[in-house]
Each structure stands twice: as structure tokens, then as C-alpha cells.
Design an enzyme around this catalytic site. Structure first.
Site, short mmCIF file in Angstrom:
data_model
loop_
_atom_site.label_atom_id
_atom_site.label_comp_id
_atom_site.label_asym_id
_atom_site.label_seq_id
_atom_site.Cartn_x
_atom_site.Cartn_y
_atom_site.Cartn_z
N GLN A 1 11.90 3.59 -1.45
CA GLN A 1 12.01 3.97 -2.85
C GLN A 1 13.29 4.76 -3.10
O GLN A 1 13.67 5.60 -2.29
CB GLN A 1 10.78 4.80 -3.24
CG GLN A 1 10.51 4.82 -4.73
CD GLN A 1 9.04 5.09 -5.04
OE1 GLN A 1 8.17 4.81 -4.22
NE2 GLN A 1 8.75 5.60 -6.22
N SER B 1 9.54 4.08 4.79
CA SER B 1 8.40 4.28 3.91
C SER B 1 7.88 2.92 3.41
O SER B 1 7.41 2.12 4.21
CB SER B 1 8.77 5.21 2.76
OG SER B 1 7.62 5.64 2.05
N LEU B 2 8.00 2.61 2.12
CA LEU B 2 7.47 1.34 1.64
C LEU B 2 8.14 0.14 2.32
O LEU B 2 7.56 -0.94 2.41
CB LEU B 2 7.59 1.23 0.12
CG LEU B 2 8.98 1.02 -0.50
CD1 LEU B 2 9.33 -0.44 -0.63
CD2 LEU B 2 9.04 1.67 -1.88
N ARG C 1 -1.04 0.40 -2.71
CA ARG C 1 -0.43 1.64 -2.24
C ARG C 1 0.29 2.35 -3.39
O ARG C 1 0.14 3.55 -3.59
CB ARG C 1 0.55 1.33 -1.11
CG ARG C 1 1.30 2.51 -0.51
CD ARG C 1 2.29 1.97 0.52
NE ARG C 1 2.99 3.00 1.29
CZ ARG C 1 4.13 3.58 0.95
NH1 ARG C 1 4.70 3.26 -0.22
NH2 ARG C 1 4.71 4.46 1.74
N HIS D 1 4.43 11.73 1.09
CA HIS D 1 4.42 12.06 2.52
C HIS D 1 4.05 13.53 2.75
O HIS D 1 4.70 14.25 3.49
CB HIS D 1 5.76 11.71 3.16
CG HIS D 1 6.08 10.24 3.08
ND1 HIS D 1 5.37 9.31 3.79
CD2 HIS D 1 6.98 9.57 2.33
CE1 HIS D 1 5.84 8.09 3.49
NE2 HIS D 1 6.81 8.22 2.60
N GLN E 1 0.52 6.73 7.10
CA GLN E 1 1.93 6.83 6.69
C GLN E 1 2.09 7.47 5.32
O GLN E 1 3.07 8.16 5.05
CB GLN E 1 2.55 5.43 6.70
CG GLN E 1 4.06 5.42 6.47
CD GLN E 1 4.48 4.37 5.45
OE1 GLN E 1 3.88 4.24 4.40
NE2 GLN E 1 5.52 3.64 5.78
#
Length: 317
Positions: free
Chosen positions: A12, A93-94, A118, A199, A248
Site C-alpha cells: 500500500q 504487506s499486501l 483483508r 501491523h 501478518q
């Protein structure tokens, strides 16, 4: 000896209006990915990517599926032009969902449904703040977090490079930690425009809900090891991915350690696949001796294929 290659996928913040448009127009394989995303998610992912508006594209519920769609479209376009195979994959991440797709852990349809779920859950989690910390003296981040934790929860969200970490947590604690870090000699502390403290434990409820969703997903063992965010370790087992995917969401992203792990495994060439060049920039700080190529549009794809052809040990293009 054939050089080892890793595919990297951004997260992102890498999104931009117009991303993927010329891939869609020039590569049938990329067009199929966008068309599938529009159908599976029941919204115009392609329209959001190509036309925005930016205000809509930067909403988490749209950003995440759009980046995943664009990155996988770029991957499929690269594969259609070049027979290169990766030895490892990883995503920030994503971007890890693109890595899992590239490694055969999930189908395109499953990856799209998973990332939309998500994104929906993460966007519902409110509160908290995040800030990027640049060039903090060694040991100062740990000291600042310990000191700032007296007024609230604060932790590291991303270990992005040796000179950049992102902190996350209660707004006042993040602000306090930033002030302490500046006093200790950090070059800059930049508050991030995000909808929540990603996170971090602010994402615990999203993680718990996602765990239920993931329990029923069809996952495969990886054909190529994925270096996962939560531990920077090679992962291949389907059940390991099933447990790491929810984790995660509320755990630190060990990106510096991920790249260092790949280097230790002999990776010499990294190909960042998806919008922008954020990961290439981080790589220069983590592993300046390695080669990094980008695939984010037709021109960059062609340049990468041409560069890889120069080394016959690398690419059977």
C-alpha cells in the site's frame, strides 16, 4: 552457474491513478487479470486503477485489491514475454498475496477474494497512527519505543530498510516516540496518511475475523518458496500460509530481513513487479550490490526483458 532471481511485489502506498492501463491495452494476459478482477469482485477494479479518482483509489478497501490486480497483471505480462522463473518470491504487506499467487499457493480468484476480505476488515479497524522514521541512530528506535510506551502502545510496523522503519500504535505514543527519535538524531519523522494503525494490535480484531475466513480458503503448497513478512523465513506449506496470513495483519513486516535472507540464499537479481519503484529504492539501501529491475508498464517490462536477455544464464526469453 545460473544466477538466482526473486520476484518482489509492492504494498500500500505504491498506487497511482493510471496504473496498469497500458499493460491492459498491450498484453492479453494482463487484460484477462483485470477482467477477472472486475468480475470476481463485482466492481470496476480496472476503472479505479485506470481513471481513479485518486480519492477513491487510496481508500484501503480499493487500494489493496487494485494493487494486487495490477501487480498480478504485470506478472502475467512479464511471463508472456519472458520465460524467466523465480527462485523465491516476497511481497511487502499486501504484496505477499501476489507472491503467494506467483508461487502457486492460490488461484487468481482466491487471491482476489482474500485480499478484498483483508482490505474490508482492515478498513473497519479505527484509531491509531503511523509514522515513518528515517536515519535513526542505531538502537534509538528501541529506546524511543520503550520510553513512549509509558503513555500508550507503540511498536514497529515495518522494518523497511536499515535507514527506514515505520512505527505504529496509539496516536499520542507514536507522536511522542517521533519526538524522542528526533531528539536522538533521527533525520526525519513523517506522519503517514493512513486510516488506522496497520501491523499493530489495533488490527487484532481484523486478524481474528480473517483467521475464520482463511480457514475455509483453498490453498496449495508453494512451488516456489515465499519469504514471509512475519518471520522472513522461506515458506512452502499450505497450512503455514493459513496461519501466517491472519498473523501478518497485526505483526511487524520484516522486509529488511526478507531481502537479507534472499541475499544469504544467493539471490543476485530482484524484479519488482507492480506499481512504482518503492521496493527497488529500499533494495538499494539493503543490498546495494544486487541488481533490481522493475515491471510496472509496457516500457519498463520491455527494458527488463531486454536486460535479462543480456545474461543468457538468467533468462530464456
Amino acid at each position: 552457474m545460473t544466477k538466482k532471481v526473486a520476484f518482489l511485489f509492492p504494498g500500500q502506498g505504491s498506487q497511482a491513478v493510471g496504473m496498469g492501463k497500458d499493460l491492459y491495452e498491450n498484453f492479453e494476459s494482463a487484460k484477462k487479470v483485470f477482467d477477472t478482477a472486475d468480475r470476481v469482485l463485482g466492481k470496476s477494479v480496472s476503472g479505479l486503477c485506470f481513471e481513479g479518482p485518486e480519492e477513491n483509489l487510496k481508500q484501503t478497501v480499493n487500494t489493496q485489491p487494485c494493487i494486487v490486480t495490477m501487480s498480478i497483471a504485470a506478472l502475467e505480462a512479464l511471463k508472456s514475454e519472458c520465460g524467466i522463473n523465480a527462485n523465491y518470491t516476497a511481497g511487502h504487506s499486501l504484496g505477499e498475496y501476489c507472491a503467494m499467487y506467483a508461487s502457486g499457493v492460490m488461484t487468481l480468484e482466491t487471491a482476489l477474494k482474500a485480499i478484498q476480505k483483508r482490505a474490508d476488515l482492515m478498513s473497519e479497524a479505527k484509531g491509531g497512527a503511523m509514522a515513518a522514521v528515517l536515519n535513526a541512530p542505531e538502537g534509538s528506535v528501541e529506546e524511543a519505543l520503550k520510553e513512549a510506551s509509558s503513555i500508550g502502545y507503540v511498536d514497529v510496523a515495518n522494518y523497511n530498510s536499515p535507514v527506514q522503519v515505520v512505527i505504529t500504535g496509539d496516536e499520542k505514543a507514536v507522536q511522542k516516540a517521533g519526538e524522542i527519535l528526533l531528539e536522538k538524531g533521527a533525520r526525519r519523522v513523517v506522519p503517514l496518511a493512513v486510516s488506522g494503525a496497520f501491523h499493530s494490535k489495533f488490527m487484532d480484531s481484523a486478524s481474528a475475523e480473517f483467521k475464520k475466513f482463511v480457514s475455509e480458503l483453498e490453498l496449495n503448497n508453494a512451488s516456489i518458496p515465499v519469504i514471509t513478512n512475519v518471520d522472513a523465513n522461506p515458506t512452502t506449506g499450505a497450512e503455514d500460509f493459513r496461519s501466517k496470513m491472519p498473523e501478518q495483519i497485526h505483526s511487524s513486516v520484516y522486509w529488511t530481513q526478507t531481502i537479507q535472507k534472499m541475499i544469504s540464499e544467493g539471490v543476485e537479481i530482484f524484479i519488482e513487479i507492480g506499481p512504482g519503484k518503492v521496493l527497488a529504492g529500499l533494495n538499494k539501501k539493503i543490498a546495494p550490490e544486487s541488481k533490481v529491475y522493475n515491471v510496472y508498464d509496457k516500457t519498463s517490462l520491455e527494458a527488463t526483458v531486454a536486460a535479462l536477455k543480456e545474461d543468457l544464464n538468467v533468462c530464456a526469453c
